[in-house]
Scaffold this active site. Structure first.
Site, mmCIF file in Angstrom:
data_model
loop_
_atom_site.group_PDB
_atom_site.id
_atom_site.type_symbol
_atom_site.label_atom_id
_atom_site.label_comp_id
_atom_site.label_asym_id
_atom_site.label_seq_id
_atom_site.Cartn_x
_atom_site.Cartn_y
_atom_site.Cartn_z
ATOM 1 N N PRO A 2 7.529 8.335 -0.014
ATOM 2 C CA PRO A 2 8.463 7.309 -0.486
ATOM 3 C C PRO A 2 9.385 6.827 0.632
ATOM 4 O O PRO A 2 9.964 7.641 1.342
ATOM 5 C CB PRO A 2 9.260 8.025 -1.574
ATOM 6 N N GLU A 3 9.462 5.512 0.806
ATOM 7 C CA GLU A 3 10.361 4.909 1.795
ATOM 8 C C GLU A 3 11.458 4.171 1.018
ATOM 9 O O GLU A 3 11.525 4.282 -0.196
ATOM 10 C CB GLU A 3 9.554 3.975 2.709
#
Ligand SMILES: [Zn+2]
Length: 278
Positions: A2-3
């Site tokens: 996840p960014e």
């Protein structure tokens, strides 16, 4: 992993369901769930009221009516789901918090699910509203304090390649491998060019491209590649369809028709168009 867009999707989902609720129980189910630096067990949060859900880069935290905060990092595969307490238990559930509203009804839970166990939760002190572990993290591009000129100057002075420079969370935060590759493709900059050799305008283009691609990804609910990343309702984001290079090795560049290349670089793989980004 996840960014920023994925973490923001989780943050806004949590905000919708948990603000104003009290944490009534806290349980952990895996020894790696609580970060070693946590100043207290998660049970310290029992009885507190959630006042806000904040984020910087890939870090997320619950502001409580306490002098400490509850921080979450999703690591590689972490998920935070809001579910009724009666929902079936997930195989990789690492922690859960039950929530009560003012009337005590509606027993929802926040569940932390993490197959690969690189994610963590922790109780931390805060300084000016920022938890201890986030103090050294640079502003992300969606914070009002973010100063693009300063960031461009910082990158311009570096002797490393542009890709690791934009992945450095102490330069700007939130960008990970996916959005770095996408930003560099949009800016037509090869990932291995040394920062010093780029003009300020080129660096600025990389950053503004990262901002616009992350904005679009937030609208799409983030990128779900391997069923690991989900929003708080357990739904996948659909931005992977809009990716131009990441995960598209061998496919045609949508701008020039050349085959997208993938190289192993700086311990990660980079996807780029050898013609547009030559
Ligand atoms: Zn191309």
């Amino acid at each position: 992993m996840p960014e920023l867009p994925e973490v923001e999707t989780v943050r806004s989902g949590l905000e919708k369901y948990v603000v104003g609720k009290r944490i009534s129980t806290a349980q952990t189910f895996h020894p790696r769930t609580v970060k070693p630096g946590s100043i207290a067990p998660l049970a310290a949060a029992v009885g507190s009221k959630i006042q806000a859900v904040k984020r910087r880069g890939k870090f997320l935290w619950l502001e409580l009516d306490r002098d400490f905060t509850l921080v979450a990092h999703l690591g590689m595969s972490g998920q935070l789901l809001v579910q009724p307490a009666s929902a079936p238990i997930q195989t990789h559930m690492r922690a859960r918090f039950s929530l009560t509203s003012r009337l005590g009804r509606g027993r929802d839970e926040i569940r932390f699910i993490d197959q690969r166990t690189f994610g963590w939760l922790s109780i931390e002190e805060q300084n000016n509203g920022i938890p201890t572990c986030v103090q050294h993290i640079a502003f992300d591009p969606f914070e009002s304090e973010f100063d693009i000129k300063q960031v461009v100057a910082k990158i311009k002075s570096k002797k490393c390649a542009i890709k690791p420079a934009i992945l450095n969370q102490e330069v700007l935060s939130g960008v990970g491998n996916i959005y770095a590759d996408e930003a560099l493709w949009r800016a037509k900059i090869h990932p291995e060019i040394i920062c010093e050799d780029l003009s300020e305008d080129e660096i600025k283009k990389v950053i503004t491209s990262a901002i616009s691609v992350m904005k679009s990804a937030i609208k799409a609910g983030g990128t779900s590649f391997d069923q690991q990343y989900k929003n708080v309702n357990g739904e996948s984001g659909y931005f992977s369809r809009s990716l131009k290079v990441y995960g598209r090795e061998g496919e045609k560049c949508s701008r020039c028709g050349s085959a997208i290349h993938r190289i192993a670089f700086a311990n990660r793989s980079s996807h780029f168009c050898p013609r547009c980004q030559g």
